[in-house]
Design a protein around this motif. Structure first.
Motif, PDB file in Angstrom:
ATOM      1  N   PRO A 755       0.676  -1.264  -0.233  1.00 37.54           N
ATOM      2  CA  PRO A 755       0.131   0.021   0.090  1.00 37.54           C
ATOM      3  C   PRO A 755       0.715   1.234  -0.076  1.00 37.54           C
ATOM      4  N   TYR A 756       0.260   2.256  -0.302  1.00 38.68           N
ATOM      5  CA  TYR A 756       1.019   3.743  -0.241  1.00 38.68           C
ATOM      6  C   TYR A 756       1.690   3.857   0.989  1.00 38.68           C
ATOM      7  N   PRO A 757       2.877   4.114   0.890  1.00 39.95           N
ATOM      8  CA  PRO A 757       3.737   4.236   2.229  1.00 39.95           C
ATOM      9  C   PRO A 757       3.656   5.482   2.903  1.00 39.95           C
ATOM     10  N   ARG A 775       6.785  13.508  -0.190  1.00 38.06           N
ATOM     11  CA  ARG A 775       5.795  12.275   0.007  1.00 38.06           C
ATOM     12  C   ARG A 775       6.172  11.291  -1.011  1.00 38.06           C
ATOM     13  N   PRO A 776       5.636   9.868  -1.089  1.00 38.63           N
ATOM     14  CA  PRO A 776       5.728   9.340  -2.086  1.00 38.63           C
ATOM     15  C   PRO A 776       4.645   9.743  -3.164  1.00 38.63           C
ATOM     16  N   ILE A 819       5.826   6.791 -14.714  1.00 44.74           N
ATOM     17  CA  ILE A 819       6.487   7.774 -13.768  1.00 44.74           C
ATOM     18  C   ILE A 819       5.843   7.710 -12.386  1.00 44.74           C
ATOM     19  N   CYS A 820       4.257   7.825 -12.430  1.00 45.19           N
ATOM     20  CA  CYS A 820       3.382   7.942 -11.581  1.00 45.19           C
ATOM     21  C   CYS A 820       2.715   6.590 -10.949  1.00 45.19           C
ATOM     22  N   PHE A 821       2.872   5.700 -11.639  1.00 42.97           N
ATOM     23  CA  PHE A 821       2.198   4.228 -11.166  1.00 42.97           C
ATOM     24  C   PHE A 821       3.300   3.472 -10.569  1.00 42.97           C
ATOM     25  N   VAL A 822       3.389   3.488  -9.393  1.00 48.72           N
ATOM     26  CA  VAL A 822       4.634   3.012  -8.769  1.00 48.72           C
ATOM     27  C   VAL A 822       4.029   1.787  -7.449  1.00 48.72           C
ATOM     28  N   GLU A 827      10.257  -0.059  -6.917  1.00 53.01           N
ATOM     29  CA  GLU A 827      10.434   1.576  -6.954  1.00 53.01           C
ATOM     30  C   GLU A 827      10.206   2.478  -5.694  1.00 53.01           C
ATOM     31  N   MET A 828      10.584   3.366  -5.268  1.00 50.86           N
ATOM     32  CA  MET A 828      10.022   4.372  -4.457  1.00 50.86           C
ATOM     33  C   MET A 828      10.417   5.624  -5.058  1.00 50.86           C
TER      34      MET A 828
END
Length: 935
Positions: A755-757, A775-776, A819-822, A827-828
């Motif tokens: 999930p979003y860190p 932020r991530p 780039i945006c879909f991490v 990847e971070m």
């Protein structure tokens, strides 16, 4: 200030350390592209594995040296043998091991001491034999980790690289070279597939028997084949998924550019039984697995032939933009068969436009079908096929074309194929296929040997052919499913309401802790609803009543009609014990309901009742829930709800977390979704609001890992009125089951998708400027990233990418998705987010990324800072955050290539402890930071 690059890395020069460096950064090269191989257990005993391995290696030249290892022989098959691997005079890249299982840990230790970086363990006798074999595997893995080796197996057939000629298997034949990467958990199936491939003329870029996956797993091989220029598609036979997160992370990244097709065995076994919730009863292993495949863009099939058919067509043809297929045929029957198969597998028959029908009527015979399928009659000559294809391809209502040919007296299969071949032309200068149109085309040349030359012409031109039209139609449906899935994964979602900050995480955690402190794993209905409310999910008014008079008083306050339900800390399903009384119109009815419920359950289980308003059920009863899957952790369920939920079985499964796009795709997979969009004169429900409710529910699941199972049933969704107002949603009932308190936090099941860190979010004061949030990144940031790139100068772009890239190219959606879909595992990426006080809008001032190098525990970083905010400490702070994350994620090192002209970036790196060194390219400096996670 600009930055470094992940692209355009300096190629290694041909020096003595080249192979060593290559294998450090691409460790699986030691297995797939070795220069020196040791066969440990090589033998001359007829029909032995050791003999077959050695024979396959020496009879298929791969350009390297082979060393038999056998302490009892001076030579094997005429080749000098060595007693141990330490005796071999050359550095060995790969050890192929075929010795008894009990000897393998020691053999791996000797290989590690000799500097061997890759191993294939053919030997059986490990975990499949029980406790003793499991202990042996543990010993082997300890040695592999100690010496930083990579190992395929044990209990496998081996590995082939048909492109180079490497055959490190004990199979009977060498695979044909081609562009399909094949991975199988079954060695026996490998041999069957190999035999089949010769008959079907299928070639491979890699042919891998993965065995027990002790070390190298699905994720490692998907990444490796994803980076391999010889591989155009990846085909997998899977029996168990192993490390689910590793598989999903790798597959999601690679599937966008190379199709991944999986045939999964053992689908019918249920994942869990006797669940406490409706959700647990409705989720099974097959449904969860399909949801997982959809989440990462993998295409799942049920037939071996489909695996390779799809590998071919997806590698050669563009992806369809919709499900509408136009069928061109010279016989009615095959067109009908194709239509039936198309509809049965989820495709649609294209509705030809009036313009297309008029155009076709200009040159087709009078009695052509005047519709789709386009029956051009049995006397169709090649020119008629070509004209029809050209006209049909121009129809805006069509997304793809299927051309069917049946051999008749006027038919010339080869000449017709030659005409169709012009649809895809080969550039003789580049040997690349170019297309006149962007729509995919497939063909079915029916018949025997007479049509074979025509089939070969089409296949050579990149137009896949199938002997049966129903098979061709089914393949198209798979193509559309694949395209639709990828589109959903990379469609920019809607930003959550209130920037996603509307959840009261602490309140929810407190409710859960209270129950655990009391020794309970079941929340009461009231607690369950408060938990939902903490995450912004609307609930029906619910009041507790410990006595019959309390119940009457609360009913009077709310207003009739009333619902009375059992309040208990132990009973899960209230309706099963008569614990729900509906539509109560008076105080006498409330008293009677209270007494009936009290009499129906043991006194120890009765704590009173809850009193709620009886809402008009003029909306749709839905279910929303979550339960655990043994492989994928928490899974989500959405569908038709109410008392008949398990009878109707109308549900969709998804993996958390969700965004608005994934939530909508989840809803679309249910039958009730058609009603939710509006049906029979009723307005639709508030679909965007329902999407956001699902997103918030998935947030609850990932942020509260103590939840084992949860149901909202029913979730009542009312239609909007004619003016577009209303459409309220409310949870009428809820049930929550927790993990016991004695389960440690570290042992709680984790989501298969990270999930979003949020723990990496931080505030920072810009030097001489406004505060920003570092932020991530998230998928919803795509519009902001487009605006960010508009602020960058040509110099910043050059220093970042080592060459200039047009703004239109940098901000194209296909590139922005990368780039945006991490997934935050491989990847971070971070952004510096600034809220403009004048406009109230968010702006991105800088972006940085940490990308793991495939197959290693190292990462590269890259960074860009908006020109207006350079030289103000933002770049230093962003890189510091990346270094901190690298340590927190237990990376070994962070590196980057920097242009020699980029002095500012070099100073930032030196300030943070990076070592700078020159490379063989004088224009590039390498920055390197060795990490110690204990710092």
């Amino acid at each position: 200030m600009a930055s470094t690059t992940l692209q355009n890395a300096t190629p290694l020069t041909a020096d003595p350390t080249h192979d060593l460096l290559r294998m450090e950064h691409r460790p699986l090269d030691a297995i797939f592209s070795p220069q020196a191989i040791a066969v440990i257990g090589a033998s001359e005993r007829p029909n032995s594995v050791g003999r077959t391995l050695l024979w396959n290696l020496i009879t298929n030249s791969f350009g390297g040296t082979i060393y038999p290892v056998n302490p009892k022989r001076k030579s094997v098959l005429g080749i000098r043998a060595y007693a141990t691997i330490a005796d071999i005079p050359e550095q060995v890249d790969l050890a192929v091991i075929a010795t008894p299982a009990r000897t393998v840990p020691g053999v791996i230790r000797e290989c590690g001491e000799a500097g061997v970086k890759g191993a294939i363990v053919i030997s059986a006798g490990f975990k499949e034999t029980g406790a003793e074999g499991i202990a042996l595997e543990k010993q082997v893995l300890e040695e592999v980790r100690r010496y930083k080796m990579r190992l395929i197996g044990p209990n496998c057939l081996g590995v082939m690289n048909p492109i180079s000629g490497l055959n490190a298997t004990f199979g009977s034949s060498m695979a044909r070279p081609g562009n399909v990467g094949f991975i199988s958990q079954s060695g026996a199936l490998c041999t069957a597939i190999l035999d089949w491939s010769f008959r079907e003329n299928v070639g491979f870029s890699a042919f891998v028997s993965i065995g027990s996956m002790l070390d190298v797993g699905w994720g490692d091989l998907i990444y490796y084949l994803g980076d391999d220029p010889n591989t155009e598609s990846i085909v997998i036979y899977m029996e168990s998924i192993g490390d689910a997160r590793s598989f999903l992370t790798a597959a999601r990244e690679v599937a966008l550019t190379k199709p991944i097709i999986v045939l999964k065995a053992g689908r019918t076994e249920a994942a869990a039984k006797a669940a406490a919730s409706h959700t647990g009863a409705l989720t099974g292993s097959e449904a969860v697995l399909e949801a997982a495949f959809k989440r990462c863009g993998v295409l799942s099939v049920n037939r071996i032939s489909d695996m390779f058919d799809l590998a071919e067509v997806l590698a050669k043809q563009p992806r369809p933009k919709g499900p509408r297929l136009s069928i061109i045929t010279n016989a009615g029957g095959p067109g009908v068969l194709a239509t039936d198969a198309l509809i049965a597998t989820g495709g649609n028959l294209a509705h030809l436009s009036e313009e297309t029908i008029a155009h076709l009527s200009e040159f087709l015979p009078t009695h052509w079908s005047h519709g789709n399928p386009i029956d051009i009659l049995g006397d169709a000559e090649p020119e008629r096929y070509a004209k029809t294809l050209e006209a049909a391809s121009q129809d805006p209502n069509s997304d793809a074309l299927l051309v069917i040919l049946t051999p008749q007296s006027m038919t010339n299969p080869s000449t017709t194929a030659q005409q169709l071949k012009s649809y895809v032309e080969k550039n003789t200068a580049t040997s690349m296929l170019t297309r006149k149109h962007t729509k995919p085309i497939i063909a079915s040349w029916m018949g025997g040997d007479d049509v074979t030359p025509g089939e070969n012409l089409l296949n050579d031109a990149g137009i896949p052919t199938y002997r049966y039209p129903d098979a061709a139609a089914r393949v198209f449906s798979y193509m559309w499913e694949y395209s639709y899935t990828l589109k959903g994964l990379y469609e920019t979602p809607v930003l959550p309401s209130s920037d996603g900050d509307n959840a009261d995480e602490q309140r929810a955690a407190g409710l859960i802790q209270t129950a655990l402190d009391e020794g309970r794993t079941l929340l009461t209905e009231e607690e369950s609803k408060q938990l939902l409310q903490a995450y912004g999910i609307p609930i029906v008014t619910t009041r507790l009543a410990a006595t019959v008079e309390d119940a009457v008083r609360e009913a009077e306050a709310i207003g009739y009609p009333i619902v009375v339900k059992l309040h208990s800390k132990t009973i899960t399903h209230k309706t099963d014990v008569g614990g729900v009384k509906l539509n109560l119109e008076s105080a006498e009815a409330v008293r009677a309901a209270y007494q009936a419920i009290e009499a129906a359950v043991p006194a120890a289980d009765f704590l009173g009742v809850t009193v709620q308003p009886m809402l008009k059920r003029d909306g749709y009863e839905l279910i929303l829930g979550s339960s655990l899957d043994p492989q994928f952790g928490p899974v989500l369920l959405f569908g038709s709800g109410g008392q008949m939920v398990e009878v109707y079985q109308d549900r969709a499964i998804a993996l958390p977390p969700l965004n608005s796009t994934l939530a909508r795709r989840m809803m679309e997979r249910t039958r009730i979704y058609k009603a939710l969009k509006g049906v029979r004169g009723r307005q639709a429900v508030d679909l965007p609001g329902l999407e956001q409710l699902l997103v918030r529910f998935s947030q609850l699941i990932v942020e509260q890992p103590r939840i084992k199972e949860i149901d909202i049933n029913p979730l009542l969704a009312a239609p909007l009125d004619d003016a577009g107002h209303g459409g309220n949603m409310v949870a009428l009932d809820a049930r929550v089951v927790l993990h016991p308190a004695d389960v440690a936090e570290a042992d709680l099941p984790k989501p298969a998708i990270r999930p979003y860190p949020a723990q990496y979010c931080m505030r920072w004061e810009l030097e001489g400027g406004p505060p920003v949030t570092i932020r991530p990144i998230r998928p919803e940031d795509e519009p902001l990233m487009v605006q960010f790139h508009e602020t960058l100068s040509e110099q910043s772009i050059y220093l970042r990418y080592f060459h200039l890239i047009k703004l239109s190219q940098r901000t194209a959606h296909e590139r922005m998705t990368r780039i945006c879909f991490v997934d935050y595992d491989q990847e971070m990426a971070f952004v510096a987010d600034y809220k403009n006080p004048t406009t109230g809008n968010h702006e991105i001032l800088a972006a940085g990324r940490l990308s793991k190098l495939h197959g290693t525990n190292e990462a590269e970083f890259s960074m860009l800072v908006s020109d207006r905010y350079q030289h103000r400490g933002l770049g230093t702070q962003l890189l510091q955050r990346l270094v901190d994350v690298g340590r927190n994620e237990n990376l070994d090192a962070i590196t980057a290539d920097i242009l020699s002209d980029n002095a500012a970036m070099q100073r930032v790196c030196e300030k943070l402890g990076f070592t700078l060194s020159r490379t063989s390219d004088p224009s590039i400096v390498q920055a390197d930071l060795r990490l110690d996670s204990s710092e």
